[in-house]
Motif scaffolding. Structure first.
Motif, PDB file in Angstrom:
ATOM      1  N   GLU A 180       0.808  -0.998   0.181  1.00 58.97           N
ATOM      2  CA  GLU A 180       0.523   0.093  -0.284  1.00 58.97           C
ATOM      3  C   GLU A 180       0.914   1.316   0.033  1.00 58.97           C
ATOM      4  OE1 GLU A 180      -3.231   0.640  -0.277  1.00 58.97           O
ATOM      5  OE2 GLU A 180      -3.180  -1.796  -1.040  1.00 58.97           O
ATOM      6  N   VAL A 181       1.808   0.994   0.422  1.00 60.55           N
ATOM      7  CA  VAL A 181       2.819   2.568   0.521  1.00 60.55           C
ATOM      8  C   VAL A 181       3.398   2.505  -0.404  1.00 60.55           C
ATOM      9  CG1 VAL A 181       4.631   3.594   2.158  1.00 60.55           C
ATOM     10  CG2 VAL A 181       3.247   1.743   3.190  1.00 60.55           C
ATOM     11  N   PHE A 182       4.206   1.632  -0.801  1.00 58.74           N
ATOM     12  CA  PHE A 182       4.100   1.748  -2.427  1.00 58.74           C
ATOM     13  C   PHE A 182       3.458   2.316  -3.075  1.00 58.74           C
ATOM     14  CE2 PHE A 182       5.796  -0.045  -6.689  1.00 58.74           C
ATOM     15  CZ  PHE A 182       7.425  -0.001  -6.138  1.00 58.74           C
ATOM     16  N   LYS A 183       2.479   2.280  -3.495  1.00 54.07           N
ATOM     17  CA  LYS A 183       1.491   2.886  -4.511  1.00 54.07           C
ATOM     18  C   LYS A 183       1.964   4.695  -4.156  1.00 54.07           C
ATOM     19  CE  LYS A 183      -3.152   0.737  -3.358  1.00 54.07           C
ATOM     20  NZ  LYS A 183      -3.778   0.167  -3.366  1.00 54.07           N
ATOM     21  N   LYS A 184       3.046   5.337  -3.368  1.00 59.41           N
ATOM     22  CA  LYS A 184       3.139   6.623  -3.797  1.00 59.41           C
ATOM     23  C   LYS A 184       4.319   6.488  -4.374  1.00 59.41           C
ATOM     24  CE  LYS A 184       2.074   7.609   1.598  1.00 59.41           C
ATOM     25  NZ  LYS A 184       2.066   8.139   2.239  1.00 59.41           N
ATOM     26  N   CYS A 185       5.144   5.206  -4.473  1.00 57.58           N
ATOM     27  CA  CYS A 185       6.695   4.924  -4.824  1.00 57.58           C
ATOM     28  C   CYS A 185       5.658   5.154  -6.624  1.00 57.58           C
ATOM     29  CB  CYS A 185       7.306   4.182  -4.850  1.00 57.58           C
ATOM     30  SG  CYS A 185       7.541   4.202  -2.714  1.00 57.58           S
ATOM     31  N   ALA A 186       4.565   4.423  -7.239  1.00 55.95           N
ATOM     32  CA  ALA A 186       4.356   3.836  -8.265  1.00 55.95           C
ATOM     33  C   ALA A 186       4.841   4.858  -9.286  1.00 55.95           C
ATOM     34  CB  ALA A 186       3.185   2.914  -8.303  1.00 55.95           C
ATOM     35  N   GLY A 187       4.494   5.989  -8.897  1.00 48.01           N
ATOM     36  CA  GLY A 187       4.072   6.522 -10.416  1.00 48.01           C
ATOM     37  C   GLY A 187       5.729   7.356 -11.027  1.00 48.01           C
ATOM     38  N   CYS A 188       6.657   6.863 -10.724  1.00 50.62           N
ATOM     39  CA  CYS A 188       8.112   6.399 -11.092  1.00 50.62           C
ATOM     40  C   CYS A 188       8.950   5.450 -10.788  1.00 50.62           C
ATOM     41  CB  CYS A 188       9.334   8.109 -10.093  1.00 50.62           C
ATOM     42  SG  CYS A 188       8.226   9.321  -9.414  1.00 50.62           S
ATOM     43  N   HIS A 189       8.689   4.278 -10.029  1.00 53.13           N
ATOM     44  CA  HIS A 189       9.149   3.417 -10.120  1.00 53.13           C
ATOM     45  C   HIS A 189       8.311   2.129 -10.285  1.00 53.13           C
ATOM     46  CE1 HIS A 189      12.472   4.753  -7.634  1.00 53.13           C
ATOM     47  NE2 HIS A 189      12.204   5.506  -7.308  1.00 53.13           N
ATOM     48  N   THR A 190       8.544   0.668 -10.865  1.00 48.86           N
ATOM     49  CA  THR A 190       8.101   0.013 -11.237  1.00 48.86           C
ATOM     50  C   THR A 190       8.901  -1.182 -10.146  1.00 48.86           C
ATOM     51  OG1 THR A 190       9.736  -1.410 -12.827  1.00 48.86           O
ATOM     52  CG2 THR A 190       7.379   0.410 -13.029  1.00 48.86           C
ATOM     53  N   VAL A 191       8.479  -2.870  -9.913  1.00 45.39           N
ATOM     54  CA  VAL A 191       9.199  -3.201  -8.810  1.00 45.39           C
ATOM     55  C   VAL A 191       9.186  -4.697  -9.107  1.00 45.39           C
ATOM     56  CG1 VAL A 191       7.219  -3.392  -7.276  1.00 45.39           C
ATOM     57  CG2 VAL A 191       9.412  -3.658  -5.810  1.00 45.39           C
ATOM     58  N   ASP A 192       8.419  -4.988 -10.490  1.00 47.32           N
ATOM     59  CA  ASP A 192       8.248  -6.555 -10.439  1.00 47.32           C
ATOM     60  C   ASP A 192       9.630  -6.738 -11.814  1.00 47.32           C
ATOM     61  OD1 ASP A 192       5.600  -6.147 -10.203  1.00 47.32           O
ATOM     62  OD2 ASP A 192       4.584  -4.916 -11.456  1.00 47.32           O
ATOM     63  N   LYS A 193       9.758  -8.297 -11.505  1.00 49.72           N
ATOM     64  CA  LYS A 193      11.168  -8.807 -12.483  1.00 49.72           C
ATOM     65  C   LYS A 193      10.876  -8.738 -14.065  1.00 49.72           C
ATOM     66  CE  LYS A 193      12.707 -12.806 -12.721  1.00 49.72           C
ATOM     67  NZ  LYS A 193      13.963 -14.153 -12.798  1.00 49.72           N
ATOM     68  N   GLY A 194      11.481  -8.415 -14.370  1.00 51.09           N
ATOM     69  CA  GLY A 194      11.498  -7.677 -16.069  1.00 51.09           C
ATOM     70  C   GLY A 194      10.626  -5.953 -15.856  1.00 51.09           C
ATOM     71  N   GLY A 195      10.165  -5.877 -14.904  1.00 45.82           N
ATOM     72  CA  GLY A 195       9.401  -4.094 -15.411  1.00 45.82           C
ATOM     73  C   GLY A 195       9.800  -3.613 -16.035  1.00 45.82           C
ATOM     74  N   LYS A 196       9.691  -2.503 -16.703  1.00 51.06           N
ATOM     75  CA  LYS A 196      10.586  -1.368 -17.127  1.00 51.06           C
ATOM     76  C   LYS A 196      10.998  -0.139 -15.840  1.00 51.06           C
ATOM     77  CE  LYS A 196       7.614  -1.887 -21.646  1.00 51.06           C
ATOM     78  NZ  LYS A 196       7.518  -1.002 -22.170  1.00 51.06           N
ATOM     79  N   GLY A 200      11.964   6.934 -11.766  1.00 50.94           N
ATOM     80  CA  GLY A 200      13.059   5.916 -11.758  1.00 50.94           C
ATOM     81  C   GLY A 200      13.088   4.385 -12.182  1.00 50.94           C
ATOM     82  N   PRO A 201      14.763   4.301 -11.363  1.00 52.18           N
ATOM     83  CA  PRO A 201      14.589   3.168 -11.903  1.00 52.18           C
ATOM     84  C   PRO A 201      13.835   2.066 -11.245  1.00 52.18           C
ATOM     85  CG  PRO A 201      16.235   3.211  -9.996  1.00 52.18           C
ATOM     86  CD  PRO A 201      15.368   4.842 -10.275  1.00 52.18           C
ATOM     87  N   ASN A 202      14.047   0.601 -12.243  1.00 50.61           N
ATOM     88  CA  ASN A 202      12.000  -1.090 -11.825  1.00 50.61           C
ATOM     89  C   ASN A 202      13.803  -1.343  -9.574  1.00 50.61           C
ATOM     90  OD1 ASN A 202      12.315  -3.773 -11.414  1.00 50.61           O
ATOM     91  ND2 ASN A 202      11.107  -3.444 -12.624  1.00 50.61           N
ATOM     92  N   LEU A 203      12.967  -1.344  -8.625  1.00 49.73           N
ATOM     93  CA  LEU A 203      13.368  -1.863  -7.664  1.00 49.73           C
ATOM     94  C   LEU A 203      13.484  -3.472  -7.574  1.00 49.73           C
ATOM     95  CD1 LEU A 203      12.013   1.264  -5.599  1.00 49.73           C
ATOM     96  CD2 LEU A 203      14.045   0.730  -7.356  1.00 49.73           C
ATOM     97  N   TYR A 204      13.452  -4.007  -8.200  1.00 53.84           N
ATOM     98  CA  TYR A 204      13.789  -5.384  -8.702  1.00 53.84           C
ATOM     99  C   TYR A 204      14.626  -5.967  -8.399  1.00 53.84           C
ATOM    100  CZ  TYR A 204      12.638 -10.412  -8.848  1.00 53.84           C
ATOM    101  OH  TYR A 204      12.344 -11.622  -8.637  1.00 53.84           O
ATOM    102  N   ASN A 205      15.228  -6.868  -7.289  1.00 56.76           N
ATOM    103  CA  ASN A 205      16.559  -6.962  -6.682  1.00 56.76           C
ATOM    104  C   ASN A 205      17.213  -6.190  -6.095  1.00 56.76           C
ATOM    105  OD1 ASN A 205      16.938 -10.061  -6.730  1.00 56.76           O
ATOM    106  ND2 ASN A 205      17.686  -9.614  -8.950  1.00 56.76           N
TER     107      ASN A 205
END
Length: 184
Positions: A79-95, A99-104
């Motif tokens: 839920e908190v990550f929704k504040k970050c989702a405008g700039c970041h993704t967090v899924d594997k292989g996400g674009k 900001g950069p993708n935060l997977y790994n």
């Protein structure tokens, strides 16, 4: 059109401008507002001014990060990550976004996405061998510009320590092999 007609038109325009100017001066007198004690506007989500030292909690009253992580929730972190989702993704292989993708990212090097246009501050930290450990990420999320001077990240940070811990748990869960978390 004769000059008398032109004079009437010019006179009407001059009267309208003078009347408007006079009306503005009159309105300023009637609706006068004193200057604010502190100029500017309060921005929602902007870092608040530091509280006086007497009101700050003693260091012993603050729960350590491992305790907050133990009490935390990956679902609340999502839920908190929704504040970050405008700039970041967090899924594997996400674009990458702004900001950069935060997977790994947890446990990985600062500047972990090859070819991403990081700020000079992140590039310097990466060149020095900096990694995104749990403590580093926790401090960075609290105040990105305060923790890493020169970062491009415009987010003002999360002041609530439990929200930061929940967010860390969520980002931590987005990895092929999550790093060990500190335990209480």
């Amino acid at each position: 059109m004769d000059s008398f007609e032109l004079n009437k038109i010019a006179g009407a325009i001059l009267f309208a401008l003078t009347f408007t100017l006079g009306l503005g001066i009159f309105a300023e007198i009637v609706f006068h507002r004193p200057a604010p004690e502190k100029p500017g506007y309060e921005l929602a989500g902007a870092p608040a001014e530091a509280a006086p030292a007497a009101e700050a909690p003693a260091e012993a009253d603050v729960e350590p990060l491992p305790v907050r992580l133990a009490k935390g929730s990956v679902d609340k972190g999502a839920e908190v990550f929704k504040k970050c989702a405008g700039c970041h993704t967090v899924d594997k292989g996400g674009k990458n976004g702004i900001g950069p993708n935060l997977y790994n990212v947890m446990g990985g090097p600062k500047g972990h996405i090859e070819g991403f246009p990081y700020s000079d501050a992140i590039k310097t930290a990466a060149a020095e061998g900096g990694k995104w450990g749990v403590d580093e990420m926790y401090k960075f999320i609290e105040n990105p510009k305060g923790y890493l001077k020169g970062t491009k990240m415009a987010f003002p940070g999360l002041k609530d320590p439990q929200q930061r811990a929940d967010l860390l748990l969520f980002i931590h869960s987005k990895a092929d092999a999550p790093i060990p978390l500190p335990t209480p």
